[in-house]
Design an enzyme around this catalytic site. Structure first.
Site, PDB file in Angstrom:
ATOM      1  N   ASP A   1      58.745  26.752  31.371  1.00 44.65           N
ATOM      2  CA  ASP A   1      58.343  25.922  30.236  1.00 44.65           C
ATOM      3  C   ASP A   1      59.595  25.662  29.398  1.00 44.65           C
ATOM      4  O   ASP A   1      60.644  26.251  29.623  1.00 44.65           O
ATOM      5  CB  ASP A   1      57.217  26.570  29.443  1.00 44.65           C
ATOM      6  CG  ASP A   1      57.685  27.777  28.673  1.00 44.65           C
ATOM      7  OD1 ASP A   1      58.859  28.157  28.823  1.00 44.65           O
ATOM      8  OD2 ASP A   1      56.884  28.337  27.919  1.00 44.65           O
TER       9      ASP A   1
ATOM     10  N   ASP B   1      48.114  27.334  34.190  1.00 47.46           N
ATOM     11  CA  ASP B   1      48.746  28.640  33.984  1.00 47.46           C
ATOM     12  C   ASP B   1      48.094  29.256  32.764  1.00 47.46           C
ATOM     13  O   ASP B   1      47.612  28.537  31.882  1.00 47.46           O
ATOM     14  CB  ASP B   1      50.252  28.503  33.701  1.00 47.46           C
ATOM     15  CG  ASP B   1      50.506  28.101  32.263  1.00 47.46           C
ATOM     16  OD1 ASP B   1      50.354  26.911  31.956  1.00 47.46           O
ATOM     17  OD2 ASP B   1      50.819  28.975  31.430  1.00 47.46           O
TER      18      ASP B   1
ATOM     19  N   CYS C   1      33.931  41.356  44.998  1.00 53.75           N
ATOM     20  CA  CYS C   1      35.375  41.074  45.077  1.00 53.75           C
ATOM     21  C   CYS C   1      35.990  41.748  46.304  1.00 53.75           C
ATOM     22  O   CYS C   1      35.711  42.910  46.585  1.00 53.75           O
ATOM     23  CB  CYS C   1      36.065  41.558  43.813  1.00 53.75           C
ATOM     24  SG  CYS C   1      37.852  41.291  43.816  1.00 53.75           S
TER      25      CYS C   1
ATOM     26  N   CYS D   1      39.274  42.245  46.693  1.00 55.41           N
ATOM     27  CA  CYS D   1      40.651  42.702  46.438  1.00 55.41           C
ATOM     28  C   CYS D   1      40.808  44.189  46.771  1.00 55.41           C
ATOM     29  O   CYS D   1      39.827  44.929  46.877  1.00 55.41           O
ATOM     30  CB  CYS D   1      41.065  42.408  44.999  1.00 55.41           C
ATOM     31  SG  CYS D   1      40.714  43.704  43.798  1.00 55.41           S
TER      32      CYS D   1
ATOM     33  N   CYS E   1      39.226  46.697  44.259  1.00 60.95           N
ATOM     34  CA  CYS E   1      37.766  46.829  44.371  1.00 60.95           C
ATOM     35  C   CYS E   1      37.347  47.521  45.666  1.00 60.95           C
ATOM     36  O   CYS E   1      36.311  48.177  45.709  1.00 60.95           O
ATOM     37  CB  CYS E   1      37.112  45.450  44.252  1.00 60.95           C
ATOM     38  SG  CYS E   1      37.213  44.795  42.576  1.00 60.95           S
TER      39      CYS E   1
ATOM     40  N   HIS F   1      43.539  43.108  40.085  1.00 60.87           N
ATOM     41  CA  HIS F   1      42.190  42.557  40.287  1.00 60.87           C
ATOM     42  C   HIS F   1      42.041  41.208  39.575  1.00 60.87           C
ATOM     43  O   HIS F   1      41.532  40.244  40.150  1.00 60.87           O
ATOM     44  CB  HIS F   1      41.111  43.526  39.801  1.00 60.87           C
ATOM     45  CG  HIS F   1      39.788  42.849  39.623  1.00 60.87           C
ATOM     46  ND1 HIS F   1      38.925  42.609  40.676  1.00 60.87           N
ATOM     47  CD2 HIS F   1      39.225  42.271  38.521  1.00 60.87           C
ATOM     48  CE1 HIS F   1      37.876  41.931  40.220  1.00 60.87           C
ATOM     49  NE2 HIS F   1      38.037  41.713  38.919  1.00 60.87           N
TER      50      HIS F   1
HETATM   51 ZN   LIG Z   1      38.780  43.107  42.701  1.00 59.54          ZN
END
Ligand SMILES: [Zn+2]
Length: 392
Positions: A96, A287, A325, A327, A330, A356
């Protein structure tokens, strides 16, 4: 041979929602895309290996001109071979301009035609940031996408204030363009690299549309910014105090008028709901600090809305943060364990919650892209938003 610093190709569209591929000289970025924020040359709490992993697979991250200019300084980063080498990140970087940060300093800064005089938030020393300085710093950083230097009006700015600010931003846009072009034509080699096929080794420059919540000003700002000519266009000055409905209205009116063949970037926005609403209105790039910053205060996004891990109800909750989830956090850890880490002040809490949250933001965009390609985005958006309001 195409000598553009980036290429953009849309391969599917549903309503205003678009799925495309943005190629910079360093990476191929599928859009719509969420870009994690790496303010000081680090996405806080995340190793670069994790950002590059198949799980997160972030193709582009942000860095902050204002913060890196103050520390460690543009000269240090230039001497270390540019920001990519300094932080050891081979994929795309967007910087930026510093405009928003100096604007956020409030009473600590003074805005004139020439630029912004302000006191460093670190040691109080006098600094001066202008379109020219911002372009020079961003050239030294060597980012793949450079943002023009702009001034942001408050969300509730009246018409006159917003017009004055917009006119200044347009003059600063022309000066950004001129200095940027000089630097690209000169001895600026810190950002050079072997370009992606068909692309030049140069940096790309994005313009920023301002005008607060006044649609006539937004449209005028857009037309005059396009007249200057940029590689992509951003909507700035949103999510700065105006009502959410108003922000959506501005995006809905203005985004479809932005050049179809150029990427459209909604700066600093937002929540997962905002991402979906933005995509539905034709935005390609986003973003926001939310997934990383809020993780450090225990806030977690799940398919069923937000939760705060410090809440006592998670004391012996052996479920994952988000049962839907995929990920690695998780798959491995329970809410009870993560809560324990958080309340005892263990640094791993921030690391795992950030991981996460970033997965959640990146994954929702991945699923949005797939949905657009299958012409199912409308349904996906409504089902996802309904589920988010169900409550954890
Ligand atoms: Zn997760």
């Amino acid at each position: 041979m195409n000598s553009s610093p980036l290429s953009f190709h849309i391969h599917a569209q549903e309503g205003q929602a678009r799925a495309g591929v943005l190629r910079t000289r360093r990476s191929v970025i599928e859009t719509p895309v969420f870009m994690p924020v790496g303010t000081l040359g680090t996405v806080k709490g995340v190793r670069f290996e994790a950002l590059e992993s198949e799980e997160l697979d972030a193709r582009i991250i942000l860095a902050n001109t204002y913060h890196l200019w103050l520390r460690p300084g543009a000269d240090v980063i230039r001497a270390c071979g540019g920001l990519h080498r300094f932080e050891s990140w081979g994929r795309s970087l967007l910087t930026d301009s510093g405009g928003f940060q100096v604007w956020s300093l409030g009473a600590l800064r003074k805005i004139t035609e020439a630029g912004v005089a302000f006191r460093s938030h670190i040691d109080g020393r006098a600094c001066f940031l202008s379109p020219e300085v911002s372009m020079e710093v961003q050239a030294a950083l060597g980012s793949d996408i450079v943002m023009m230097f702009d001034e942001c009006a408050p969300g509730q700015a009246d018409h006159e204030t917003a017009r004055t600010s917009m006119d200044l931003t347009l003059r600063w846009g022309s000066r950004s363009r001129a200095r940027f072009d000089e630097l690209q034509g000169g001895e600026q080699d810190s950002g050079r690299c072997a370009p992606t096929e068909g692309l030049s080794g140069a940096q790309a420059l994005f313009g920023i549309v301002q005008g607060a919540t006044h649609l006539d000003l937004r449209k005028e700002s857009l037309a005059r910014t396009v007249e200057i000519g940029f590689d992509g266009y951003a909507l700035g000055g949103l999510s700065v105090g105006e009502e959410k409905r108003v922000m959506y209205d501005v995006i809905e009116e203005v985004a479809p008028m932005m050049p179809v063949e150029r990427p459209r970037y909604l700066m600093g926005v937002g929540t997962p709901e905002d991402l979906l609403e933005g995509v539905a209105r034709g935005i390609d790039m986003f973003d926001c600090v939310l997934p990383t910053r809020n993780a450090r205060s225990g806030q977690v996004w799940t398919a069923r809305g937000k939760l705060n891990i410090k809440n006592a109800r998670f004391l012996i909750d052996t479920r994952p943060l988000d049962e839907s989830c995929a990920c690695s956090v998780c798959r491995r850890h329970t809410r009870a364990y993560l809560r324990h880490l958080y309340v005892t002040g263990e640094m791993l809490a921030s690391i795992l919650l950030t991981h996460h949250n970033l997965f959640y933001f990146l994954d929702i965009m991945r699923r949005a892209r797939q949905a657009i390609a299958l012409n199912e985005f409308h349904r996906f958006r409504h089902e996802t938003l309904d589920m988010m309001s169900a409550g954890v």
